[in-house]
Design a protein around this motif. Sequence first.
Motif, PDB file in Angstrom:
ATOM      1  N   PRO A  73       0.823  -1.210   0.000  1.00 24.38           N
ATOM      2  CA  PRO A  73       0.000   0.000   0.000  1.00 24.38           C
ATOM      3  C   PRO A  73       0.861   1.266   0.000  1.00 24.38           C
ATOM      4  O   PRO A  73       1.879   1.346   0.671  1.00 24.38           O
ATOM      5  N   ALA A  74       0.426   2.240  -0.795  1.00 18.50           N
ATOM      6  CA  ALA A  74       1.119   3.527  -0.875  1.00 18.50           C
ATOM      7  C   ALA A  74       0.206   4.608  -0.323  1.00 18.50           C
ATOM      8  O   ALA A  74      -1.011   4.430  -0.256  1.00 18.50           O
ATOM      9  N   GLY A  75       0.770   5.719   0.028  1.00 18.15           N
ATOM     10  CA  GLY A  75      -0.031   6.835   0.495  1.00 18.15           C
ATOM     11  C   GLY A  75      -0.735   7.521  -0.657  1.00 18.15           C
ATOM     12  O   GLY A  75      -0.480   7.251  -1.827  1.00 18.15           O
ATOM     13  N   GLY A  76      -1.608   8.429  -0.311  1.00 12.50           N
ATOM     14  CA  GLY A  76      -2.297   9.223  -1.319  1.00 12.50           C
ATOM     15  C   GLY A  76      -3.491   8.512  -1.907  1.00 12.50           C
ATOM     16  O   GLY A  76      -3.821   7.385  -1.535  1.00 12.50           O
ATOM     17  N   GLY A  77      -4.121   9.180  -2.826  1.00 16.54           N
ATOM     18  CA  GLY A  77      -5.290   8.645  -3.482  1.00 16.54           C
ATOM     19  C   GLY A  77      -5.826   9.679  -4.448  1.00 16.54           C
ATOM     20  O   GLY A  77      -5.328  10.799  -4.528  1.00 16.54           O
ATOM     21  N   SER A  78      -6.825   9.308  -5.185  1.00 16.55           N
ATOM     22  CA  SER A  78      -7.481  10.218  -6.113  1.00 16.55           C
ATOM     23  C   SER A  78      -8.892   9.710  -6.335  1.00 16.55           C
ATOM     24  O   SER A  78      -9.248   8.614  -5.890  1.00 16.55           O
ATOM     25  N   VAL A  79      -9.684  10.518  -7.025  1.00 13.07           N
ATOM     26  CA  VAL A  79     -11.058  10.128  -7.327  1.00 13.07           C
ATOM     27  C   VAL A  79     -11.286  10.257  -8.819  1.00 13.07           C
ATOM     28  O   VAL A  79     -10.956  11.280  -9.425  1.00 13.07           O
ATOM     29  N   CYS A  80     -11.834   9.223  -9.404  1.00 15.94           N
ATOM     30  CA  CYS A  80     -12.236   9.229 -10.807  1.00 15.94           C
ATOM     31  C   CYS A  80     -13.743   9.425 -10.849  1.00 15.94           C
ATOM     32  O   CYS A  80     -14.476   8.742 -10.126  1.00 15.94           O
ATOM     33  N   GLU A  81     -14.192  10.333 -11.673  1.00 17.20           N
ATOM     34  CA  GLU A  81     -15.629  10.605 -11.744  1.00 17.20           C
ATOM     35  C   GLU A  81     -16.429   9.396 -12.191  1.00 17.20           C
ATOM     36  O   GLU A  81     -17.615   9.296 -11.912  1.00 17.20           O
ATOM     37  N   THR A  87      -7.070   3.596  -4.831  1.00 14.65           N
ATOM     38  CA  THR A  87      -6.049   3.230  -3.852  1.00 14.65           C
ATOM     39  C   THR A  87      -4.746   3.068  -4.623  1.00 14.65           C
ATOM     40  O   THR A  87      -4.731   2.464  -5.695  1.00 14.65           O
ATOM     41  N   TYR A  88      -3.647   3.601  -4.091  1.00 15.23           N
ATOM     42  CA  TYR A  88      -2.359   3.505  -4.783  1.00 15.23           C
ATOM     43  C   TYR A  88      -1.466   2.452  -4.150  1.00 15.23           C
ATOM     44  O   TYR A  88      -1.577   2.152  -2.964  1.00 15.23           O
ATOM     45  N   TRP A  89      -0.573   1.903  -4.997  1.00 16.16           N
ATOM     46  CA  TRP A  89       0.302   0.807  -4.599  1.00 16.16           C
ATOM     47  C   TRP A  89       1.738   1.109  -4.994  1.00 16.16           C
ATOM     48  O   TRP A  89       2.000   1.682  -6.045  1.00 16.16           O
ATOM     49  N   THR A  90       2.653   0.684  -4.150  1.00 20.82           N
ATOM     50  CA  THR A  90       4.086   0.717  -4.412  1.00 20.82           C
ATOM     51  C   THR A  90       4.503  -0.692  -4.819  1.00 20.82           C
ATOM     52  O   THR A  90       3.955  -1.670  -4.308  1.00 20.82           O
ATOM     53  N   LEU A  91       5.445  -0.774  -5.734  1.00 20.16           N
ATOM     54  CA  LEU A  91       5.999  -2.073  -6.122  1.00 20.16           C
ATOM     55  C   LEU A  91       7.361  -2.241  -5.476  1.00 20.16           C
ATOM     56  O   LEU A  91       8.179  -1.318  -5.490  1.00 20.16           O
ATOM     57  N   SER A 104      -5.734   0.838  -7.789  1.00 21.02           N
ATOM     58  CA  SER A 104      -6.899  -0.043  -7.878  1.00 21.02           C
ATOM     59  C   SER A 104      -8.108   0.714  -7.354  1.00 21.02           C
ATOM     60  O   SER A 104      -7.987   1.783  -6.761  1.00 21.02           O
ATOM     61  N   TYR A 105      -9.258   0.118  -7.567  1.00 24.09           N
ATOM     62  CA  TYR A 105     -10.517   0.632  -7.026  1.00 24.09           C
ATOM     63  C   TYR A 105     -11.080  -0.482  -6.164  1.00 24.09           C
ATOM     64  O   TYR A 105     -11.587  -1.477  -6.671  1.00 24.09           O
ATOM     65  N   GLU A 106     -10.925  -0.349  -4.868  1.00 30.57           N
ATOM     66  CA  GLU A 106     -11.356  -1.401  -3.958  1.00 30.57           C
ATOM     67  C   GLU A 106     -12.880  -1.433  -3.824  1.00 30.57           C
ATOM     68  O   GLU A 106     -13.461  -2.483  -3.616  1.00 30.57           O
ATOM     69  N   ARG A 107     -13.504  -0.278  -3.940  1.00 29.76           N
ATOM     70  CA  ARG A 107     -14.975  -0.160  -3.881  1.00 29.76           C
ATOM     71  C   ARG A 107     -15.430   0.755  -5.013  1.00 29.76           C
ATOM     72  O   ARG A 107     -15.855   1.889  -4.789  1.00 29.76           O
ATOM     73  N   PRO A 108     -15.337   0.276  -6.259  1.00 26.58           N
ATOM     74  CA  PRO A 108     -15.679   1.132  -7.394  1.00 26.58           C
ATOM     75  C   PRO A 108     -17.180   1.395  -7.492  1.00 26.58           C
ATOM     76  O   PRO A 108     -17.988   0.755  -6.810  1.00 26.58           O
ATOM     77  N   THR A 109     -17.521   2.321  -8.358  1.00 27.24           N
ATOM     78  CA  THR A 109     -18.919   2.612  -8.639  1.00 27.24           C
ATOM     79  C   THR A 109     -19.565   1.355  -9.239  1.00 27.24           C
ATOM     80  O   THR A 109     -18.861   0.464  -9.738  1.00 27.24           O
ATOM     81  N   PRO A 110     -20.892   1.258  -9.189  1.00 23.57           N
ATOM     82  CA  PRO A 110     -21.557   0.051  -9.694  1.00 23.57           C
ATOM     83  C   PRO A 110     -21.188  -0.324 -11.133  1.00 23.57           C
ATOM     84  O   PRO A 110     -21.021  -1.508 -11.439  1.00 23.57           O
ATOM     85  N   ALA A 111     -21.016   0.648 -12.002  1.00 25.65           N
ATOM     86  CA  ALA A 111     -20.682   0.339 -13.402  1.00 25.65           C
ATOM     87  C   ALA A 111     -19.312  -0.326 -13.542  1.00 25.65           C
ATOM     88  O   ALA A 111     -19.062  -1.035 -14.520  1.00 25.65           O
TER      89      ALA A 111
END
Length: 165
Positions: A73-81, A87-91, A104-111
Amino acid sequence: MPRPHPTPPGPGQESVWDYPRPPRLERTPARLEIWFGGVKIAETTGGFRVLETSHPPTYYLPSDAFLPGVLVPAGGGSVCEWKGEATYWTLRVGGKTAEGVAWSYERPTPAFAPIAGYVAVYAGRVDECRVDGERVTPQPGGFYGGWVTSNVVGPFKGEPGTLGW
């Protein structure tokens, strides 16, 4: 901003200007592969691609396609309309680390519910990504995460002068 002039697709190609807005989610049977730190860290034929007007496809791989322990897990985040909160990830592989290189989107919108927990990677921040054996080019600009292959034509959002598209 003037409307871009789409490149006409050739045989077997798709124009990103024929992709919809809002974006479409579709399964892909393509073999998706990712290398980082000299190691193949992910491979699947069970991915998804998101197709959005003016963008090359963004590929999402199931989290279990990645080697155990490489996603941190990485810090930060963003929102896609369209997709919701990212959720951001470090490799991490051996002694090599790339911060916030995947999301990734752990809880994405229904679509976009089918990609819950699937992971996308910025191609320009890893050693290499491939679609069916073809090495991809990262979407221009560094902000977007699309993978450019020979079967998609643009112009692509992210190139110089495209901010207003």
